[in-house]
Design a protein around this motif. Structure first.
Motif, short mmCIF file in Angstrom:
data_model
loop_
_atom_site.label_atom_id
_atom_site.label_comp_id
_atom_site.label_asym_id
_atom_site.label_seq_id
_atom_site.Cartn_x
_atom_site.Cartn_y
_atom_site.Cartn_z
N MET A 14 78.41 58.02 12.36
CA MET A 14 79.06 59.27 12.76
C MET A 14 78.40 60.44 12.03
O MET A 14 78.16 60.38 10.82
N ASN A 15 78.09 61.50 12.74
CA ASN A 15 77.49 62.67 12.14
C ASN A 15 78.51 63.41 11.28
O ASN A 15 79.63 63.64 11.69
N LYS A 16 78.08 63.78 10.05
CA LYS A 16 78.95 64.58 9.19
C LYS A 16 78.58 66.04 9.39
O LYS A 16 77.78 66.61 8.68
N GLU A 17 79.18 66.62 10.41
CA GLU A 17 78.87 67.98 10.79
C GLU A 17 80.01 68.92 10.43
O GLU A 17 81.17 68.52 10.43
N GLN A 18 79.65 70.16 10.17
CA GLN A 18 80.64 71.22 10.05
C GLN A 18 80.52 72.07 11.31
O GLN A 18 79.52 72.74 11.51
N ILE A 19 81.52 71.99 12.15
CA ILE A 19 81.45 72.63 13.46
C ILE A 19 82.50 73.73 13.55
O ILE A 19 83.68 73.48 13.34
N SER A 20 82.05 74.91 13.86
CA SER A 20 82.93 76.07 13.98
C SER A 20 83.45 76.22 15.41
O SER A 20 82.92 75.64 16.36
N ILE A 21 84.50 77.03 15.54
CA ILE A 21 84.96 77.42 16.87
C ILE A 21 83.80 77.94 17.71
O ILE A 21 83.66 77.63 18.90
N PHE A 22 82.92 78.72 17.06
CA PHE A 22 81.85 79.40 17.78
C PHE A 22 80.64 78.51 18.04
O PHE A 22 79.67 78.95 18.65
N ASP A 23 80.70 77.27 17.57
CA ASP A 23 79.71 76.27 17.97
C ASP A 23 80.16 75.59 19.26
O ASP A 23 79.33 75.25 20.11
N ILE A 24 81.45 75.36 19.37
CA ILE A 24 81.99 74.73 20.58
C ILE A 24 82.06 75.72 21.73
O ILE A 24 81.71 75.40 22.88
N PHE A 25 82.50 76.93 21.44
CA PHE A 25 82.60 77.97 22.46
C PHE A 25 81.47 78.97 22.27
O PHE A 25 81.51 79.79 21.35
N LYS A 26 80.47 78.89 23.14
CA LYS A 26 79.31 79.78 23.07
C LYS A 26 79.22 80.59 24.36
O LYS A 26 79.37 80.05 25.46
N ILE A 27 78.93 81.87 24.22
CA ILE A 27 78.70 82.70 25.40
C ILE A 27 77.26 82.50 25.87
O ILE A 27 76.33 82.52 25.07
N GLY A 28 77.09 82.29 27.16
CA GLY A 28 75.74 82.08 27.68
C GLY A 28 75.68 82.27 29.18
O GLY A 28 76.55 82.90 29.78
N VAL A 29 74.66 81.68 29.77
CA VAL A 29 74.42 81.80 31.20
C VAL A 29 74.43 80.40 31.82
O VAL A 29 73.94 79.44 31.22
N GLY A 30 75.00 80.27 33.02
CA GLY A 30 75.01 79.00 33.73
C GLY A 30 73.64 78.64 34.25
O GLY A 30 72.70 79.42 34.11
N PRO A 31 73.50 77.44 34.81
CA PRO A 31 74.59 76.53 35.18
C PRO A 31 74.86 75.38 34.20
O PRO A 31 75.80 74.63 34.42
N SER A 32 74.06 75.22 33.14
CA SER A 32 74.24 74.05 32.29
C SER A 32 73.99 74.41 30.84
O SER A 32 72.99 75.08 30.52
N SER A 33 74.86 73.95 29.95
CA SER A 33 74.65 74.19 28.53
C SER A 33 73.51 73.35 27.99
O SER A 33 72.72 73.81 27.16
N SER A 34 73.39 72.11 28.46
CA SER A 34 72.34 71.22 27.96
C SER A 34 71.00 71.46 28.65
O SER A 34 69.95 71.25 28.05
N HIS A 35 71.04 71.91 29.91
CA HIS A 35 69.80 72.07 30.67
C HIS A 35 69.38 73.53 30.82
O HIS A 35 68.25 73.81 31.23
N THR A 36 70.28 74.46 30.52
CA THR A 36 69.94 75.88 30.62
C THR A 36 70.03 76.55 29.25
O THR A 36 69.03 77.02 28.70
N LEU A 37 71.24 76.57 28.67
CA LEU A 37 71.42 77.25 27.39
C LEU A 37 70.61 76.61 26.27
O LEU A 37 69.94 77.31 25.49
N GLY A 38 70.65 75.28 26.17
CA GLY A 38 69.90 74.60 25.11
C GLY A 38 68.41 74.85 25.18
O GLY A 38 67.78 75.26 24.20
N PRO A 39 67.76 74.61 26.35
CA PRO A 39 66.33 74.90 26.47
C PRO A 39 66.00 76.38 26.23
O PRO A 39 64.95 76.70 25.68
N TRP A 40 66.89 77.26 26.64
CA TRP A 40 66.69 78.70 26.38
C TRP A 40 66.61 78.93 24.87
O TRP A 40 65.72 79.62 24.36
#
Length: 475
Positions: free
Chosen positions: A1-27
Motif C-alpha cells: 500500500m502506498n503511504k501517501e499524503q493526499i489533499s482535497i486538492f489532489d482528489i479534486f483538480k480543475i482541468g479540461v475533459g474528457p479524461s483525467s488519466s488520458h487528458t489531464l495527466g498527459p497534459w
C-alpha cells in the motif's frame, strides 16, 4: 500500500475533459517535461520533439484527446486556465503549420504524423498509461523522459521518487478506513472535520475553504453550462446532448435568470420520486457532456466519473435544504477522504482497474459525503461508501470508439443514483451489523482489478467497444 499524503486538492483538480488519466495527466506530463528543459537551460537548444504513447494512452488516446493535451502542455497552456474555446484552433494551427512553440515562446518544426506516435502494440510494465517525450538538441544529443498517468490526473516520472514536496506532519495520518474510524472514535470528530484538520497542516483554514469553494464554483458552472448547451458531442459517434432538453422539459416553462433562481425554479416542481430522479440524471448528464466536449470540469476523482459527485451534491443542495458554504465544504471534504482511501489501497485508474475504479469510487465518495451531510454517524458514512462500491465491483471500462461518451456518460447517472441509495440504506441501518467493511471492499476491488482481463481496462478492445457498431445511436 502506498503511504501517501493526499489533499482535497489532489482528489479534486480543475482541468479540461474528457479524461483525467488520458487528458489531464498527459497534459501535466508535457508541462513537467518542458519545465525541465527550461530549468536545465536547454530549451533554446531544442530543435525537435517526439511523443511516444504506449498501452491505453495509445489505444484510446485519440478518443480521449491525449494528443491534444500533450501538444497544449508542450505549448505552455495550463488546463486550469486555458481557454477551452481555443483548444481546437490551437491544435489545428500546430498541424497546419507543422510548428510547435515550446512554452509558447520557442518555435520548432513539428510534424503531427511523424513526431507523435501511437504505439498500439507496446506497453510499459509500470502502468498502462505511459508516454515518453524526447527532445533533440542542435548539437546532436537528445533527452528522453517517461511519464505514467496513474489516474485522476496524478503523474509519476519513471525512475524518480514520489514527489514529497507536500509532506507535512499530519495530525491524523490515514492510510485506510480503519485508521480514519480510529481517529473519529478517539476524537469524536466527523470525517470532514478530520480531513479539514489535516488540510490545515498544509495551509490556513481560510485558504482551504477558499480553495474548496472554488472547486464547487467550477462544478456549479459546469452543471449549469451543461444544462443549457445543445448539439452533438465531438468525436464521430454523433451522440446528442440530452441534459439541456431534459432541463427544459422538467422546468415546464418556469423562468429563471441565474444559478440560484434556476435552483428555485427546480424546487418549485416538487419532490416527487420520478421528478427528483430525473434531475439527478440531468445533473450527471450535464457534467459529462461538458467533459466529452473538452469543457472545464473537476476530477471527482477522475474526469470520466466527474458527474457522479456533482449530481449528488446538487441533489443535496436542491432537494435536501442543504445549500450553504459550510455544508458544501463538509460534503467535498468527506468525499475527498474516501477517494484518498481508494487511491492508497487500490486504484482510481480505469486502465488499471476498469470502470469500478472510476464510477465505483466516485459513487462511494458521493455516498459517504451525502450520508455525513444528512446527519449520519462516522460508521454510517463508511458503510455508505462500502455499499456503493460493493455494487460496482467488476465494472469494466469499454468506451466505444475510445471516447468518453458511451457508456461513460450514462454510467455517471447510474453511479449517482447508487450513491443516493447507498446513503439511504446506511442511514437506515446499524453499521455494527454490517458484514463487509470499507477496507474489505477496497481490497476486493484491487484483487478484482488484478484479475480483470486487460481488454476491459480502457483499451476499447472488448465489451461494448467491440460489439456495438459505431454507426448506431446511443439509445
Amino acid at each position: 500500500m502506498n503511504k501517501e499524503q493526499i489533499s482535497i486538492f489532489d482528489i479534486f483538480k480543475i482541468g479540461v475533459g474528457p479524461s483525467s488519466s488520458h487528458t489531464l495527466g498527459p497534459w501535466r506530463a508535457a508541462q513537467k517535461f518542458v519545465r525541465k528543459l527550461e530549468r536545465d537551460k536547454v530549451l533554446a537548444e531544442t530543435e525537435g520533439i517526439k511523443i511516444l504513447l504506449y498501452g491505453s494512452l495509445a489505444k484510446t488516446g485519440k478518443g480521449h484527446g491525449t494528443d491534444i493535451a500533450i501538444l497544449l502542455g508542450l505549448s505552455g497552456g495550463d488546463p486550469v486556465t486555458f481557454d477551452v474555446g481555443q483548444i481546437q484552433p490551437t491544435v489545428d494551427r500546430i498541424k497546419r503549420d507543422c510548428q510547435l512553440f515550446l512554452t509558447g515562446t520557442h518555435a520548432i518544426n513539428f510534424n503531427y504524423e511523424d513526431d507523435l506516435l501511437f504505439l498500439m502494440t507496446e506497453s510499459l510494465p509500470y502502468h498502462p498509461n505511459a508516454v515518453t517525450l524526447q527532445a533533440f538538441f542542435k548539437d546532436g544529443t537528445a533527452r528522453s523522459e517517461t511519464y505514467y498517468s496513474i489516474g485522476g490526473g496524478f503523474v509519476v516520472e519513471e525512475n524518480q521518487p514520489v514527489d514529497d514536496t507536500l509532506e507535512v506532519d499530519l495530525p491524523f495520518p490515514i492510510q485506510n478506513a480503519k485508521d480514519l474510524l480510529v481517529w473519529c472514535m478517539r476524537t469524536g470528530l466527523k470525517v470532514s472535520e478530520i480531513v479539514l484538520e489535516n488540510e490545515h497542516a498544509w495551509r490556513s483554514e481560510e485558504d482551504t475553504n477558499k480553495g474548496v469553494l472554488n472547486i464547487f464554483y467550477t462544478i456549479r458552472d459546469c452543471i449549469y453550462r451543461g444544462c443549457h448547451t445543445t448539439g452533438v458531442l465531438p468525436g464521430g459517434l454523433n451522440v446528442e446532448r440530452r441534459a439541456a432538453k431534459l432541463n427544459k422539459k422538467l422546468l415546464s416553462g418556469r423562468t429563471y435568470t441565474d444559478f440560484e433562481t434556476w435552483m428555485q425554479a427546480i424546487r418549485e416542481g416538487g419532490t416527487g420520486f420520478q421528478y427528483t430522479l430525473d434531475w439527478v440524471s440531468c445533473f450527471a448528464l450535464a457534467v459529462n457532456e461538458e467533459n466529452a466536449s473538452f469543457g472545464r470540469v473537476v476530477t471527482a476523482p477522475t474526469n470520466g466519473a466527474a458527474g457522479v459527485i456533482p449530481a449528488v451534491l446538487q441533489y443535496y443542495l436542491t432537494f435536501c435544504n442543504g445549500f450553504g458554504e459550510e455544508k458544501i465544504i463538509q460534503f467535498i471534504a468527506t468525499a475527498s477522504e474516501i477517494g484518498s482511501i481508494f487511491k492508497k489501497g487500490s486504484t482510481i485508474s480505469a486502465a488499471m482497474g476498469g470502470c469500478q475504479a472510476e464510477i465505483g469510487v466516485s459513487s462511494a465518495m458521493a455516498a459517504a459525503a451525502l450520508t455525513e451531510c444528512l446527519g449520519g454517524s462516522q460508521r454510517q458514512v463508511l458503510m455508505a461508501a462500502e455499499i456503493a462500491m460493493e455494487h460496482h465491483l467488476g465494472l469494466t471500462c469499454d468506451p466505444i470508439g475510445g471516447l468518453v461518451q458511451v457508456p461513460c456518460i450514462e454510467r455517471n447517472t447510474m453511479g449517482a443514483i447508487k450513491a443516493i441509495t447507498a446513503s439511504q440504506l446506511a442511514l437506515q441501518s446499524n453499521p455494527e451489523k454490517a458484514k463487509v467493511s470499507l477496507d474489505g471492499v477496497v481490497h476486493t476491488m484491487w484483487e478484482t482489478a488484478l484479475d480483470m482481463n486487460v481488454k476491459y481496462k480502457e483499451t476499447s478492445d472488448g465489451g461494448l467497444a467491440t460489439n456495438i457498431p459505431l454507426s448506431l445511436p446511443e439509445c
